[in-house]
Design a protein around this motif. Structure first.
Motif, PDB file in Angstrom:
ATOM      1  N   ARG A 162      37.110  57.211  41.887  1.00  0.00           N
ATOM      2  CA  ARG A 162      36.180  56.169  42.318  1.00  0.00           C
ATOM      3  C   ARG A 162      35.889  56.351  43.808  1.00  0.00           C
ATOM      4  N   ASP A 168      30.963  48.547  47.804  1.00  0.00           N
ATOM      5  CA  ASP A 168      31.550  48.390  46.469  1.00  0.00           C
ATOM      6  C   ASP A 168      32.176  49.702  46.015  1.00  0.00           C
ATOM      7  N   TRP A 169      33.070  49.586  45.021  1.00  0.00           N
ATOM      8  CA  TRP A 169      33.640  50.766  44.375  1.00  0.00           C
ATOM      9  C   TRP A 169      32.727  51.211  43.234  1.00  0.00           C
ATOM     10  N   PRO A 388      45.694  43.883  45.062  1.00  0.00           N
ATOM     11  CA  PRO A 388      44.629  43.390  44.171  1.00  0.00           C
ATOM     12  C   PRO A 388      43.405  44.299  44.210  1.00  0.00           C
ATOM     13  N   GLU A 389      42.756  44.430  43.051  1.00  0.00           N
ATOM     14  CA  GLU A 389      41.576  45.271  42.911  1.00  0.00           C
ATOM     15  C   GLU A 389      40.461  44.469  42.228  1.00  0.00           C
ATOM     16  N   PRO A 390      39.204  44.831  42.453  1.00  0.00           N
ATOM     17  CA  PRO A 390      38.116  44.179  41.713  1.00  0.00           C
ATOM     18  C   PRO A 390      38.220  44.494  40.224  1.00  0.00           C
ATOM     19  N   THR A 391      38.078  43.498  39.386  1.00  0.00           N
ATOM     20  CA  THR A 391      38.245  43.700  37.947  1.00  0.00           C
ATOM     21  C   THR A 391      37.209  44.646  37.373  1.00  0.00           C
ATOM     22  N   GLU A 392      35.999  44.674  37.968  1.00  0.00           N
ATOM     23  CA  GLU A 392      34.947  45.525  37.424  1.00  0.00           C
ATOM     24  C   GLU A 392      35.099  46.987  37.818  1.00  0.00           C
ATOM     25  N   GLN A 393      35.953  47.303  38.800  1.00  0.00           N
ATOM     26  CA  GLN A 393      36.155  48.691  39.218  1.00  0.00           C
ATOM     27  C   GLN A 393      37.616  48.874  39.605  1.00  0.00           C
ATOM     28  N   PRO A 394      38.489  49.046  38.627  1.00  0.00           N
ATOM     29  CA  PRO A 394      39.929  49.065  38.894  1.00  0.00           C
ATOM     30  C   PRO A 394      40.372  50.327  39.629  1.00  0.00           C
ATOM     31  N   THR A 464      40.954  49.477  53.139  1.00  0.00           N
ATOM     32  CA  THR A 464      40.699  48.949  51.792  1.00  0.00           C
ATOM     33  C   THR A 464      41.415  47.630  51.538  1.00  0.00           C
ATOM     34  N   TYR A 465      42.699  47.559  51.899  1.00  0.00           N
ATOM     35  CA  TYR A 465      43.499  46.408  51.521  1.00  0.00           C
ATOM     36  C   TYR A 465      43.825  45.473  52.686  1.00  0.00           C
TER      37      TYR A 465
END
Length: 539
Positions: A162, A168-169, A388-394, A464-465
């Protein structure tokens, strides 16, 4: 990418604070281990330290100096050929660029790479690699066919890559679906041209670009690209899209340790058009990986070499004699002298140049022919759980930030398919210090503190985090400094007469290292190790 001051891979993070070269970031309380493999030994050679007199003598038929991929492959081949009169001398870092480590986390041992972490599907010409993969069970059927079947556990599973781009990812590393029409058209045209070059043959009937490199076409009209920087070729070919240039800058730094302004156009194209490996049960372009990276393959090679044919220690001097080769070396028991019929020099050329007093007699002048060496950092972060990561782009196996000076991070536990994520994981970050001249980068690395190295190694993770999330989860960090990590195929590499001379050596002293190809990948190292072993066994 590799070298080091030794930290045994079996020692866990809980012991790190008691080890040399390790310190805490006092303002965070994170234990950080800094490894500088081979640095002390290399600097003694560089500084001309007095050489000791040997206290014992060892005799063998063939001595292999260095146990990176080339040396291990040579030892594996000799053992397979039934040669039992050989000795593998490990060198200062067993397994070289394929070395690995381990954290002992509360939820169990977690392996990780200290260098290379993946292998592309091997090309049809990479017969040595295919033979080895079949032995190790990575290829399950038809190893020399157009489409072998590979073990599902070794094939990188989804999500594999990714890219963070435009806030966005996104899937993949080239953001074709997320740029304007003109840029997207350039992406598609570039990839189509690379696909066409994969099957194009030169005037001599060979594929233009091949792995191993020596099987590539010698067509002079294509070899002329060796004199042109990749970036210049891209511009002259109408590839001007900023997103494409950023992607190719990442590719060159990741594969070669330098940017496209220094890498030759031939090498830049070779990356995309050389392998062409396919699988019965995976898409084209699939990758093979393991939690400990290519240490899985290195350990597989080592297990096939009798323990009695392996020894610790490293060489201090290599000299041909009228009857064979003499190697002055040293191990924990003191200095020794090895007398052998033949020697395989399976070490980086910048080291070989220090060990062989008359290396110019072989046609190699270090001042003129030594490939530039790219410095690297490889850092492993033991994390308590996953950020934690966005659910739509793990989270993917490989995670890259568009335009970053870093090379992103790989998740060492990605291949461990479970019903639930493990309680602990390891993120491995990579950084080629391509933003400064290599000699300047090496000087900085030599004196850099653990805090400074940590700051450089954690750039992508923090961006990122955030610092707070990363620091709260990080339980330990191991940073491997590889000041001479890999050779870079800059302009003129193909025409390098010194490399050509060492490649053709067929006397008492043989050479086997990926440096002979001008860049560092598993397939090239194994090719040269196999070739040297066959020559040594033949007479």
């Amino acid at each position: 990418m590799q070298r080091r001051r030794f930290l045994h891979a079996g020692l866990g993070a809980g012991l790190a604070l008691a080890l040399p070269g390790c310190r805490q970031l006092t303002h965070l309380g994170i234990p950080i281990t800094v490894l500088r493999p081979g640095m002390a030994e290399g600097h003694r050679l560089r500084d001309g330290a007095p050489q000791p007199a040997p206290t014992r003598e060892i005799r063998t038929g063939v001595v292999i100096l260095g146990s990176g991929v080339a040396g291990l492959t040579a030892a594996w081949r000799l053992a397979k050929e039934g040669v039992d009169d050989f000795l593998l001398v490990n060198g200062p870092e067993p397994d070289g660029n394929a070395a690995s480590g381990r954290f002992d986390s509360p939820s169990g041992a977690l392996a990780y790479p200290r260098g290379a972490h993946y292998l592309p599907l091997p090309s049809p010409e990479s017969t040595t690699v295919r033979e080895l993969l079949a032995e190790l069970g990575v290829i399950e059927a038809n190893p020399f066919s157009a489409r072998p079947r590979f073990a599902e556990t070794a094939l990188v599973h989804a999500p594999d890559e990714r890219l963070f781009f435009g806030g966005d990812w996104h899937d993949g590393l080239l953001p074709t679906e997320h740029v304007g029409a003109d840029e997207a058209a350039q992406h598609r045209r570039f990839l189509a041209e690379m696909a066409r070059l994969t099957h194009t043959r030169g005037s001599d009937g060979r594929r233009l670009f091949c792995v191993p490199l020596v099987q590539s076409s010698a067509d002079p009209s294509w070899r002329a690209l060796d004199a042109t920087p990749f970036r210049d070729w891209l511009s002259a070919s109408g590839y001007t899209a900023p997103s494409l240039h950023a992607y190719l800058d990442y590719v060159c730094r990741d594969e070669y340790g330098a940017g496209p302004e220094r890498i030759s156009a031939w090498a830049g194209l070779h990356y995309f058009a050389s392998r062409g490996g396919q699988a019965e049960n995976a898409p084209d372009g699939a990758l093979l990986t393991w939690p400990d990276g290519l240490a899985f393959l290195a350990s597989g090679l080592r297990r096939r070499v009798p323990a009695t044919r392996q020894m610790a220690g490293h060489a201090l001097r290599i000299r041909e004699t009228g009857k064979g080769v003499e190697v002055l070396g040293i191990d924990t028991a003191g200095p020794f002298l090895i007398r052998a019929r033949k020697a395989i020099c399976a070490m980086p050329l910048h080291v070989a140049a220090r060990l062989i007093p008359h290396i110019r007699d072989y046609g190699f002048d270090p001042a003129a022919h030594l490939p530039p060496q790219a410095p690297w950092l490889v850092a492993n972060f033991l994390l308590d759980g996953f950020p934690p990561e966005p659910t739509e782009q793990p989270l993917a196996w490989d995670n890259v930030i568009h335009g970053s000076p870093g090379l992103g991070w790989v998740v060492a536990t990605h291949q461990q398919i479970r019903a639930a994520r493990p309680a602990h994981t390891v993120f491995t970050t990579y950084r080629a210090l391509a933003d400064r001249p290599p000699a300047e980068a090496r000087r900085w690395l030599e004196s850099a503190s653990a805090d400074e190295l940590f700051a450089l190694a954690s750039v992508d993770l923090i961006s990122t985090y955030g610092k707070l999330e990363l620091w709260q989860r990080t339980r330990a960090v191991e940073i491997t400094v590889r000041a001479h990590g890999m050779a870079s195929p800059v302009c003129g590499s193909l025409a390098n007469p010194g490399l050509a001379a060492l490649r053709e050596a067929d006397g008492r002293l043989l050479f086997a290292h990926a440096d002979l190809s001008g860049y560092s990948v598993f397939e090239e190292a194994s090719w040269w190790g196999d070739r040297a072993a066959r020559l040594a066994a033949s007479h």
